[in-house]
Scaffold this active site. Structure first.
Site, PDB file in Angstrom:
ATOM      1  N   GLU A   1      19.250  -2.462 -11.089  1.00  0.00           N
ATOM      2  CA  GLU A   1      18.306  -1.972 -10.085  1.00  0.00           C
ATOM      3  C   GLU A   1      17.958  -3.086  -9.088  1.00  0.00           C
ATOM      4  OE1 GLU A   1      15.432   1.317 -11.694  1.00  0.00           O
ATOM      5  OE2 GLU A   1      15.561  -0.313 -13.171  1.00  0.00           O
TER       6      GLU A   1
ATOM      7  N   TYR B   1      -3.116   3.584  11.392  1.00  0.00           N
ATOM      8  CA  TYR B   1      -2.034   3.920  10.462  1.00  0.00           C
ATOM      9  C   TYR B   1      -0.753   3.143  10.718  1.00  0.00           C
ATOM     10  CZ  TYR B   1      -1.591   7.624  14.043  1.00  0.00           C
ATOM     11  OH  TYR B   1      -1.543   8.338  15.212  1.00  0.00           O
TER      12      TYR B   1
ATOM     13  N   ILE C   1       6.855   0.760 -11.063  1.00  0.00           N
ATOM     14  CA  ILE C   1       6.335   1.298  -9.808  1.00  0.00           C
ATOM     15  C   ILE C   1       4.841   1.584  -9.924  1.00  0.00           C
ATOM     16  CG2 ILE C   1       8.529   2.098  -8.892  1.00  0.00           C
ATOM     17  CD1 ILE C   1       7.833   4.931  -9.788  1.00  0.00           C
ATOM     18  N   GLU C   2       4.322   1.652 -11.142  1.00  0.00           N
ATOM     19  CA  GLU C   2       2.880   1.782 -11.338  1.00  0.00           C
ATOM     20  C   GLU C   2       2.150   0.564 -10.779  1.00  0.00           C
ATOM     21  OE1 GLU C   2       5.319   2.349 -13.516  1.00  0.00           O
ATOM     22  OE2 GLU C   2       4.651   3.618 -15.183  1.00  0.00           O
TER      23      GLU C   2
ATOM     24  N   LYS D   1      10.836   7.495  -6.910  1.00  0.00           N
ATOM     25  CA  LYS D   1      12.060   6.745  -7.141  1.00  0.00           C
ATOM     26  C   LYS D   1      13.156   7.767  -7.441  1.00  0.00           C
ATOM     27  CE  LYS D   1      13.505   2.933 -10.122  1.00  0.00           C
ATOM     28  NZ  LYS D   1      13.027   1.978 -11.118  1.00  0.00           N
TER      29      LYS D   1
END
Length: 123
Positions: free
Chosen positions: A24, A56, A75-76, A102
Site C-alpha cells: 500500500e 472552503y 485511516i481512522e 479507501k
C-alpha cells in the site's frame, strides 16, 4: 443558543500511501474525503463576510496537506487528524465530521470501498 450552519466538502480525491501493508505504501492509491463542518453563525450570514466563516478553499488545502502528507497505517487516525486540524484552524467550527473512503482496501473479496467516519467536537 447560537445558530449554526453546515459546510460540506464532498468526495475530495487525493493520491496517498496509507495502509498497514508494504504494498500500500509502495503502490499508493486514491482516497476520498468528506468533511462536514458545523459552523457557528456569527456574522457571516448576515454581513456576508468571508472572515467570519470557513473558507472552503483553505479547508480543502488543509485536508490535502494532511492526506497527502506522512503515511498513516489507519485511516481512522488520518480522519481524526483532519477533523482536529480543521477545528483548530477555524475558530468558527464547532464540530467536524470526517469520512475517508479507501476503494482499494486489501480485502479477500469484492467491495466498493472501506469507509471510516470520525467526529470531533471543538474544544
Amino acid at each position: 443558543m447560537t445558530a449554526t450552519y453546515t459546510i460540506t466538502l464532498k468526495n475530495c480525491a487525493f493520491f496517498a500511501r496509507h495502509g498497514v501493508l508494504d504494498e500500500e505504501e509502495f503502490l499508493g492509491q486514491r482516497f476520498f474525503v468528506d468533511a462536514e463542518l458545523e459552523v457557528e453563525q456569527g456574522t457571516a450570514l448576515v454581513e456576508d463576510c468571508i472572515d467570519d466563516t470557513v473558507h472552503y478553499g483553505i479547508a480543502f488545502a488543509e485536508i490535502e496537506r494532511i492526506v497527502t502528507g506522512r503515511r498513516r497505517y489507519l485511516i481512522e487516525a488520518l480522519a481524526l487528524e483532519v477533523a482536529k486540524t480543521l477545528c483548530a484552524r477555524f475558530r468558527q467550527i464547532r464540530r467536524a465530521k470526517v469520512s475517508i473512503r479507501k476503494p482499494n482496501a486489501p480485502v479477500p473479496g469484492v467491495l466498493d470501498y472501506v469507509e471510516v467516519t470520525v467526529e470531533h467536537v471543538a474544544e
